[in-house]
Design an enzyme around this catalytic site. Structure first.
Site, PDB file in Angstrom:
ATOM      1  N   CYS A   7      31.943  60.167  11.640  1.00  0.00           N
ATOM      2  CA  CYS A   7      31.563  58.841  11.175  1.00  0.00           C
ATOM      3  C   CYS A   7      30.813  59.023   9.865  1.00  0.00           C
ATOM      4  O   CYS A   7      30.811  60.117   9.304  1.00  0.00           O
ATOM      5  CB  CYS A   7      30.768  58.062  12.219  1.00  0.00           C
ATOM      6  SG  CYS A   7      29.147  58.703  12.573  1.00  0.00           S
ATOM      7  N   CYS A  79      33.747  55.149  13.830  1.00  0.00           N
ATOM      8  CA  CYS A  79      33.123  54.022  13.154  1.00  0.00           C
ATOM      9  C   CYS A  79      33.612  52.721  13.778  1.00  0.00           C
ATOM     10  O   CYS A  79      34.747  52.635  14.240  1.00  0.00           O
ATOM     11  CB  CYS A  79      33.486  54.028  11.675  1.00  0.00           C
ATOM     12  SG  CYS A  79      33.038  55.551  10.843  1.00  0.00           S
ATOM     13  N   CYS A  87      35.322  53.707   7.716  1.00  0.00           N
ATOM     14  CA  CYS A  87      35.391  55.078   8.237  1.00  0.00           C
ATOM     15  C   CYS A  87      35.801  56.032   7.137  1.00  0.00           C
ATOM     16  O   CYS A  87      36.685  55.719   6.344  1.00  0.00           O
ATOM     17  CB  CYS A  87      36.432  55.176   9.352  1.00  0.00           C
ATOM     18  SG  CYS A  87      35.811  54.716  10.949  1.00  0.00           S
TER      19      CYS A  87
END
Length: 159
Positions: A7, A79, A87
């Site tokens: 992430c 994400c 992301c």
């Protein structure tokens, strides 16, 4: 097989994923986590949650995807859609999937609401990891399209 949970900040969801995966996975499977813009520290609530679940956080820290100690076979972005999150896109010859979950570290509310958000996030992550570990991994490694389809399906699971 090495799985990278990725992430942006590498302080909460990706670390929860890495720690839960390594706690549950058999020998031969390893998770790492990283971020495109690491926060530099783990979210204290994520660390506390892992400890409550009996999962060690020794050796875990917020790190950059530029400093990976190994090459991943699978990259899982975690994400979410909250706050228009973007992301990072890991480039390389790996199998990629997206298991988006909103960041509980961004929840504003009462102590109870925040703790509930962390517990719900962890429950989703754990359910997805359990589904991953239940896959016939040996068979799927020979069929990348089927493997990706299974990984993408897992990303739709909720707790």
């Amino acid at each position: 097989m090495n799985v990278l949970f990725l992430c942006t900040g590498n302080s909460c969801r990706s670390v929860l994923s890495e720690a839960a995966f390594n706690h549950l996975a058999p020998d031969g499977l390893k998770a790492i986590s990283a971020g495109s813009k690491p926060a530099g520290q783990l979210h204290p609530r994520a660390v506390a949650l892992l400890h409550r679940k009996g999962i060690s956080t020794d050796g875990y820290f917020s790190k950059s995807w530029d400093d990976l100690p190994l090459t991943p076979d699978i990259v899982v972005t975690v994400c979410g859609s909250a706050a228009g999150e973007t992301c990072p896109a890991y480039l390389g010859p790996v199998l990629r999937t997206h298991w988006g979950v909103d960041d509980p570290g961004h929840i504003v509310g009462t102590e109870e609401e925040i703790e509930t958000a962390f517990e719900e996030t962890y429950a989703i992550i754990r359910a997805r990891i359990a589904a991953f570990l239940a896959l016939p991994l040996d068979a799927l490694q020979g069929d990348k399209a089927a493997f990706k389809a299974e990984l993408d399906r897992i990303g739709t699971l909720t707790a």
